[in-house]
Design a protein around this motif. Structure first.
Motif, PDB file in Angstrom:
ATOM      1  N   ARG A 185      11.979   7.905  -7.380  1.00 26.10           N
ATOM      2  CA  ARG A 185      10.724   7.705  -8.107  1.00 26.10           C
ATOM      3  C   ARG A 185       9.580   7.375  -7.148  1.00 26.10           C
ATOM      4  NH1 ARG A 185      12.577   4.203 -10.985  1.00 26.10           N
ATOM      5  NH2 ARG A 185      11.828   2.294  -9.960  1.00 26.10           N
ATOM      6  N   LYS A 186       9.878   6.543  -6.164  1.00 26.97           N
ATOM      7  CA  LYS A 186       8.850   6.155  -5.201  1.00 26.97           C
ATOM      8  C   LYS A 186       8.378   7.350  -4.383  1.00 26.97           C
ATOM      9  CE  LYS A 186       7.488   2.529  -3.744  1.00 26.97           C
ATOM     10  NZ  LYS A 186       6.209   1.784  -3.911  1.00 26.97           N
TER      11      LYS A 186
ATOM     12  N   GLU B 116       8.555  10.545  -5.117  1.00 24.80           N
ATOM     13  CA  GLU B 116       7.831  11.492  -5.974  1.00 24.80           C
ATOM     14  C   GLU B 116       6.438  10.991  -6.309  1.00 24.80           C
ATOM     15  OE1 GLU B 116      11.566  13.699  -8.257  1.00 24.80           O
ATOM     16  OE2 GLU B 116      10.599  11.955  -9.197  1.00 24.80           O
ATOM     17  N   SER B 117       6.258   9.675  -6.372  1.00 19.64           N
ATOM     18  CA  SER B 117       4.933   9.122  -6.680  1.00 19.64           C
ATOM     19  C   SER B 117       3.934   9.382  -5.562  1.00 19.64           C
ATOM     20  CB  SER B 117       5.041   7.613  -6.946  1.00 19.64           C
ATOM     21  OG  SER B 117       5.259   6.886  -5.742  1.00 19.64           O
ATOM     22  N   ILE B 118       4.437   9.631  -4.350  1.00 13.74           N
ATOM     23  CA  ILE B 118       3.561   9.941  -3.214  1.00 13.74           C
ATOM     24  C   ILE B 118       3.124  11.398  -3.252  1.00 13.74           C
ATOM     25  CG2 ILE B 118       3.367   9.849  -0.689  1.00 13.74           C
ATOM     26  CD1 ILE B 118       5.748   7.917  -0.706  1.00 13.74           C
ATOM     27  N   GLY B 119       3.845  12.225  -4.004  1.00 10.60           N
ATOM     28  CA  GLY B 119       3.506  13.629  -4.115  1.00 10.60           C
ATOM     29  C   GLY B 119       4.520  14.574  -3.512  1.00 10.60           C
TER      30      GLY B 119
ATOM     31  N   ASN C 187      10.617   0.914   0.231  1.00  2.14           N
ATOM     32  CA  ASN C 187       9.208   0.822   0.605  1.00  2.14           C
ATOM     33  C   ASN C 187       8.977   1.209   2.064  1.00  2.14           C
ATOM     34  OD1 ASN C 187       8.328  -0.005  -1.945  1.00  2.14           O
ATOM     35  ND2 ASN C 187       8.840  -2.132  -1.524  1.00  2.14           N
TER      36      ASN C 187
ATOM     37  N   ALA D  98       8.951   4.911   2.114  1.00  4.39           N
ATOM     38  CA  ALA D  98       7.723   5.416   1.486  1.00  4.39           C
ATOM     39  C   ALA D  98       6.545   5.377   2.455  1.00  4.39           C
ATOM     40  CB  ALA D  98       7.408   4.607   0.228  1.00  4.39           C
TER      41      ALA D  98
ATOM     42  N   GLU E 245       2.853   6.897   2.089  1.00  6.16           N
ATOM     43  CA  GLU E 245       2.277   6.001   1.086  1.00  6.16           C
ATOM     44  C   GLU E 245       1.191   5.143   1.728  1.00  6.16           C
ATOM     45  OE1 GLU E 245       3.999   3.080  -2.347  1.00  6.16           O
ATOM     46  OE2 GLU E 245       4.486   2.539  -0.276  1.00  6.16           O
TER      47      GLU E 245
END
Length: 303
Positions: free
Chosen positions: A33-34, A36-39, A292, A295, A300
């Motif tokens: 999820r993390k 994918e949240s960055i793109g 993290n 990420a 991120e």
């Protein structure tokens, strides 16, 4: 970018077991999820690398290289997966597992990038050197012999894993966060010519200066960089879920900043995170930090 998450639940290489559950802990901490949240797009294998539980495997006849045969077998399979990932122009993100998995990751990277004519470098973020051989190891645990084998030293079974010969020039290996070295491996590291920034160097020069030196190190000698991140590089007061804790480690902000700065040089094409041991963790905090850290390396930003 396609990020290929490869779970490698191997914990034959260390003394304290439980890191085989590290990939699950990182998965449950929300790594997909993390990312994918960055793109990025996350891809995974439909079939994970199968590793037989340690208690069901023979330790082997060599007390200076415990579980040698199953480690070679599992890491050879990992090398093939990593090589295929690079050939597909994916970013392999390998989740361990103890640090012996670097044998497979770096073997696969070497195989793929050698054919492309690219020079591979390794940033090894760890409290330890993992540069013993069977002749110097005080324990016989292969997670302490893995980086030396990648650089061409030690048992032939490890040095020649997947393909014959060393997998990375030791002069292209840079350590950050080191604070616990055995005398034998210390001598070999100096002989091999690896670059080491210890915790004392961080205290002496400041973290920002060390990071600048690390970035310059890779920009002047390598085409692609792999980051091998051991969670015991962090101080155990903030990262308790790891098998070989050593007091006086990096803090969380330093780890995040190091990853941000490594992302900025544009050379990092793969990463592995190792030694997350949920048995020793508190509320999965170490696994969350691992997510993290990955990420930040993958781009991120706070703002």
């Amino acid at each position: 970018m396609n990020v290929h998450i490869i779970e490698m639940p191997l914990d034959y290489g260390g003394r304290r077991h439980g890191s085989d559950m590290g990939p699950s802990a990182i998965r449950l901490a929300g790594v997909r999820r993390k990312i994918e949240s960055i793109g990025h797009t996350v891809v995974t294998d439909s079939k994970s690398i199968e590793v037989i539980p340690q208690e069901n495997v023979d330790i082997g006849s060599n007390p200076k290289a415990k579980y040698l045969e199953p480690i070679v077998k599992a890491c050879t399979e990992l090398a093939g997966v990593v090589r295929n990932s690079v050939e597909k122009e994916e970013f392999p993100l390998v989740l361990g597992g103890d640090h012996s998995i670097v044998l497979g990751t770096v073997a696969g990277l070497h195989s793929a990038y050698r054919e492309k004519g690219k020079r591979l470098g390794v940033l090894y973020v760890d409290a330890h050197g993992d540069f013993n051989t069977d002749e110097t190891s005080p324990t016989g645990n292969i997670h302490g012999e893995c980086m030396s084998a990648c650089a061409g030293y030690g048992l032939k079974d490890l040095v020649n894993l997947y393909e014959e010969g060393r997998k990375v020039d030791p002069k292209n290996i840079c350590y950050v966060g080191v604070r616990d070295l055995d005398e034998g491996e210390k001598r070999l590291m100096k002989e091999a010519g690896v670059t080491v920034f210890t915790i004392s160097d961080i205290d002496r020069y400041g973290f920002d200066e060390v990071v600048k030196k690390v970035k310059l190190f890779f920009k002047t000698r390598c085409d692609v960089v792999h980051i091998s991140f051991d969670m015991d590089s962090l101080d155990p007061s903030i990262a308790p879920g790891t098998g070989v804790p050593v007091p006086g480690g990096m803090n969380y902000r330093e780890a995040l900043l190091l990853m941000e700065e490594m992302h900025s040089i544009g050379l990092v094409k793969s990463m592995e995170i190792v030694e997350v041991n949920p048995i020793l963790d508190v509320r999965n905090e170490t696994a969350v930090m691992a997510v993290n850290i990955a990420a930040r390396l993958l781009g991120e930003k706070l703002f």
